[in-house]
Design a protein around this motif. Sequence first.
Motif, PDB file in Angstrom:
ATOM      1  N   GLY A   8       0.976  -1.268  -0.029  1.00 56.60           N
ATOM      2  CA  GLY A   8       0.017  -0.021  -0.026  1.00 56.60           C
ATOM      3  C   GLY A   8       0.838   1.445  -0.215  1.00 56.60           C
ATOM      4  N   SER A   9       0.798   2.040   0.928  1.00 55.06           N
ATOM      5  CA  SER A   9       1.449   3.356   0.991  1.00 55.06           C
ATOM      6  C   SER A   9       2.589   3.168   2.242  1.00 55.06           C
ATOM      7  CB  SER A   9       0.786   4.437   1.298  1.00 55.06           C
ATOM      8  OG  SER A   9       0.064   4.545   2.667  1.00 55.06           O
ATOM      9  N   LYS A  10       2.766   2.047   2.806  1.00 50.98           N
ATOM     10  CA  LYS A  10       3.742   1.994   3.840  1.00 50.98           C
ATOM     11  C   LYS A  10       5.028   1.538   3.304  1.00 50.98           C
ATOM     12  CE  LYS A  10       0.490   2.792   6.908  1.00 50.98           C
ATOM     13  NZ  LYS A  10       0.645   3.836   7.656  1.00 50.98           N
ATOM     14  N   ILE A  11       5.771   2.058   2.525  1.00 50.93           N
ATOM     15  CA  ILE A  11       7.185   1.928   1.853  1.00 50.93           C
ATOM     16  C   ILE A  11       7.830   2.793   1.468  1.00 50.93           C
ATOM     17  CG2 ILE A  11       6.150   1.039  -0.754  1.00 50.93           C
ATOM     18  CD1 ILE A  11       8.238  -1.080  -0.484  1.00 50.93           C
ATOM     19  N   SER A  12       8.988   3.065   1.579  1.00 49.14           N
ATOM     20  CA  SER A  12      10.019   3.916   1.226  1.00 49.14           C
ATOM     21  C   SER A  12      10.841   3.770   0.222  1.00 49.14           C
ATOM     22  CB  SER A  12      10.715   4.918   2.449  1.00 49.14           C
ATOM     23  OG  SER A  12      11.516   5.749   2.029  1.00 49.14           O
ATOM     24  N   ASN A  13      10.808   4.319  -1.004  1.00 46.47           N
ATOM     25  CA  ASN A  13      11.688   3.913  -2.065  1.00 46.47           C
ATOM     26  C   ASN A  13      13.080   4.412  -1.928  1.00 46.47           C
ATOM     27  OD1 ASN A  13       9.922   2.682  -3.814  1.00 46.47           O
ATOM     28  ND2 ASN A  13       9.116   4.538  -4.620  1.00 46.47           N
ATOM     29  N   ALA A  14      13.411   5.501  -1.227  1.00 47.85           N
ATOM     30  CA  ALA A  14      14.658   6.393  -1.071  1.00 47.85           C
ATOM     31  C   ALA A  14      15.776   5.427  -0.566  1.00 47.85           C
ATOM     32  CB  ALA A  14      14.649   7.424  -0.030  1.00 47.85           C
ATOM     33  N   PRO A  15      15.451   4.616   0.402  1.00 46.18           N
ATOM     34  CA  PRO A  15      16.680   3.591   0.911  1.00 46.18           C
ATOM     35  C   PRO A  15      16.778   2.703  -0.214  1.00 46.18           C
ATOM     36  CG  PRO A  15      15.167   4.058   2.763  1.00 46.18           C
ATOM     37  CD  PRO A  15      14.590   4.562   1.342  1.00 46.18           C
ATOM     38  N   ASN A  16      15.927   2.145  -0.975  1.00 49.20           N
ATOM     39  CA  ASN A  16      16.310   1.019  -2.060  1.00 49.20           C
ATOM     40  C   ASN A  16      17.234   1.731  -3.107  1.00 49.20           C
ATOM     41  OD1 ASN A  16      15.658  -1.728  -2.119  1.00 49.20           O
ATOM     42  ND2 ASN A  16      14.732  -1.415  -4.058  1.00 49.20           N
ATOM     43  N   VAL A  17      16.791   2.853  -3.510  1.00 48.51           N
ATOM     44  CA  VAL A  17      17.442   3.452  -4.618  1.00 48.51           C
ATOM     45  C   VAL A  17      18.953   3.660  -4.201  1.00 48.51           C
ATOM     46  CG1 VAL A  17      17.756   5.898  -5.815  1.00 48.51           C
ATOM     47  CG2 VAL A  17      15.413   4.661  -5.398  1.00 48.51           C
TER      48      VAL A  17
ATOM     49  N   LEU B 274      31.426  -9.630  -4.481  1.00 46.67           N
ATOM     50  CA  LEU B 274      30.548  -8.858  -3.624  1.00 46.67           C
ATOM     51  C   LEU B 274      29.144  -9.953  -3.363  1.00 46.67           C
ATOM     52  CD1 LEU B 274      29.086  -6.347  -2.514  1.00 46.67           C
ATOM     53  CD2 LEU B 274      28.150  -5.818  -5.087  1.00 46.67           C
ATOM     54  N   GLN B 275      28.863  -9.851  -2.211  1.00 44.83           N
ATOM     55  CA  GLN B 275      27.633 -10.909  -1.755  1.00 44.83           C
ATOM     56  C   GLN B 275      26.646  -9.917  -0.817  1.00 44.83           C
ATOM     57  OE1 GLN B 275      26.877 -14.574  -2.034  1.00 44.83           O
ATOM     58  NE2 GLN B 275      25.099 -13.447  -1.836  1.00 44.83           N
ATOM     59  N   VAL B 276      25.187 -10.009  -1.293  1.00 37.87           N
ATOM     60  CA  VAL B 276      24.315  -9.288  -0.449  1.00 37.87           C
ATOM     61  C   VAL B 276      23.576 -10.171   0.386  1.00 37.87           C
ATOM     62  CG1 VAL B 276      22.584  -7.825  -0.643  1.00 37.87           C
ATOM     63  CG2 VAL B 276      24.072  -7.559  -2.167  1.00 37.87           C
ATOM     64  N   ILE B 277      23.252  -9.675   1.670  1.00 41.18           N
ATOM     65  CA  ILE B 277      22.451 -10.166   2.626  1.00 41.18           C
ATOM     66  C   ILE B 277      21.489  -9.234   2.788  1.00 41.18           C
ATOM     67  CG2 ILE B 277      22.210 -11.482   4.712  1.00 41.18           C
ATOM     68  CD1 ILE B 277      25.176 -12.098   4.781  1.00 41.18           C
ATOM     69  N   ASN B 278      20.010  -9.786   2.559  1.00 40.26           N
ATOM     70  CA  ASN B 278      19.189  -8.687   2.626  1.00 40.26           C
ATOM     71  C   ASN B 278      17.666  -9.159   3.548  1.00 40.26           C
ATOM     72  OD1 ASN B 278      18.115 -10.318   0.343  1.00 40.26           O
ATOM     73  ND2 ASN B 278      16.473  -8.738   0.382  1.00 40.26           N
ATOM     74  N   VAL B 279      17.060  -8.106   3.921  1.00 38.19           N
ATOM     75  CA  VAL B 279      15.722  -8.474   4.535  1.00 38.19           C
ATOM     76  C   VAL B 279      14.892  -7.717   3.698  1.00 38.19           C
ATOM     77  CG1 VAL B 279      16.414  -9.341   6.659  1.00 38.19           C
ATOM     78  CG2 VAL B 279      15.822  -7.064   6.196  1.00 38.19           C
ATOM     79  N   LEU B 280      13.470  -7.766   3.689  1.00 42.79           N
ATOM     80  CA  LEU B 280      12.691  -6.939   2.882  1.00 42.79           C
ATOM     81  C   LEU B 280      12.333  -5.732   3.699  1.00 42.79           C
ATOM     82  CD1 LEU B 280      10.052  -9.400   1.394  1.00 42.79           C
ATOM     83  CD2 LEU B 280      11.985  -8.172   0.086  1.00 42.79           C
ATOM     84  N   PRO B 281      12.316  -4.669   3.346  1.00 39.91           N
ATOM     85  CA  PRO B 281      12.142  -3.452   4.096  1.00 39.91           C
ATOM     86  C   PRO B 281      10.526  -3.046   4.234  1.00 39.91           C
ATOM     87  CG  PRO B 281      12.893  -2.464   1.959  1.00 39.91           C
ATOM     88  CD  PRO B 281      13.031  -4.209   2.262  1.00 39.91           C
ATOM     89  N   VAL B 282       9.669  -3.957   4.778  1.00 39.03           N
ATOM     90  CA  VAL B 282       8.537  -3.897   4.691  1.00 39.03           C
ATOM     91  C   VAL B 282       7.701  -3.995   6.211  1.00 39.03           C
ATOM     92  CG1 VAL B 282       8.219  -4.968   2.349  1.00 39.03           C
ATOM     93  CG2 VAL B 282       8.010  -6.608   4.565  1.00 39.03           C
ATOM     94  N   GLY B 283       6.599  -3.429   6.245  1.00 41.85           N
ATOM     95  CA  GLY B 283       5.990  -3.279   7.576  1.00 41.85           C
ATOM     96  C   GLY B 283       5.385  -4.726   7.786  1.00 41.85           C
TER      97      GLY B 283
END
Length: 396
Positions: A25-34, A51-60
């Motif tokens: 919905g509206s609960k996400i910010s694009n800026a950190p991902n960019v 280079l190896q990435v370890i990530n988590v989804l930045p979601v509510g």
Amino acid sequence: MNKKILFLGPLYPRNREPEIKEKSGSKISNAPNVFQWNLLSGLHKLLGNNLQVINVLPVGIWKREYKDLVLRDGEWACNGVNGIEIGCINLPVIKQFQRFQRAKKILKKAADDKTEIIIYSAYMPFLKAAYRLPQAIKITAIVTDLPEFYDLGETTQIHKVMRALQNRMVYKYLKRVNRFVVLTKQMCEPLRVGERPWICIEGICNTDCRTPAVTRNSQKAIMYSGTLHYRYGIKNLLTAFEEINDDIELWICGGGEAESEIRALVAKDKRIKFFGLCTQNEVAELRSRASILVNPRTNDGEYTAYSFPSKTMEYMTSGKPIVMYKLDGIPDEYDRYLNYVNTQPDYVAGLKSALLNVLENYSSMLEKAVSARQFVLEKKNENVQAKKILDFITSN
């Protein structure tokens, strides 16, 4: 650089953006991902498979802020970058604990004394997972926002208490960090950097830009994209625009606490267009068609000294005139490219005057904007900034 880099960050692969947007919905910010993908693009060009990435989804959390209760583990590849995504049960407390445990397990297996760790943001599960790694493994933290200023919109008292407790833990785990990358030099004091090495990079733009070519045939429109919290000055923009008697439109992209007021104004003033939460490509396309880009964040509040708004870099990349207030966190070298608001006699009158001045002198303002685009694409691009960070790591 011979060492392997493990990059830990709350991000999502770019090809999953429509899915994440739909479920959030509206609960996400694009800026950190960019920001993170701009940096990863530069790092990948320099490091390749190191280079190896370890990530988590930045979601509510489910289900108020995100549709999925279970976020699954998985591996992914995007734009040549390989990643390991950490899953969890998407509920308060459980979510953070599981992310910490799984990140700790991955780091224990993947990190050795030939590994450098880069952690984006003061994200507690990652900082905690790295806290007790052997001292031979060096950690660099990229801090774009101070933890105490994460919640600038409306929030509950319970949430404020929980955030304060979490921030105490974050600062404890930051003691393990060996080096810091910050957006403004003023951030070093509250982060308690002390004698540890640090560099300031302000932001990162991508030479790919995700932005169509600059065009002089812009629509007569003022555009704002970003979080719609009153703390960021959106009310001043709405009020200033109402006082402009012109056929110019106001385009707004984003989500936040001011959404209901904006929707009400759309019903009364047909010049206002509200696009809601947009993908990065959608925002870039709208910017290419707008005539003026605006950031209504004022210099009020302690947090402004610790902030270089990511949209400043994105706006400059677009090659369109930018109207904004002078913030303490913006170095003077940017002044020649930006159109600052005179805060006298007040914020709203100054913003209105600045917008009208750009409209009345648009040709010369567009020339300044094209110079701004050239400046960031040459001096602040992903290759330059990634090399700056890697050189900093190597020399410290």
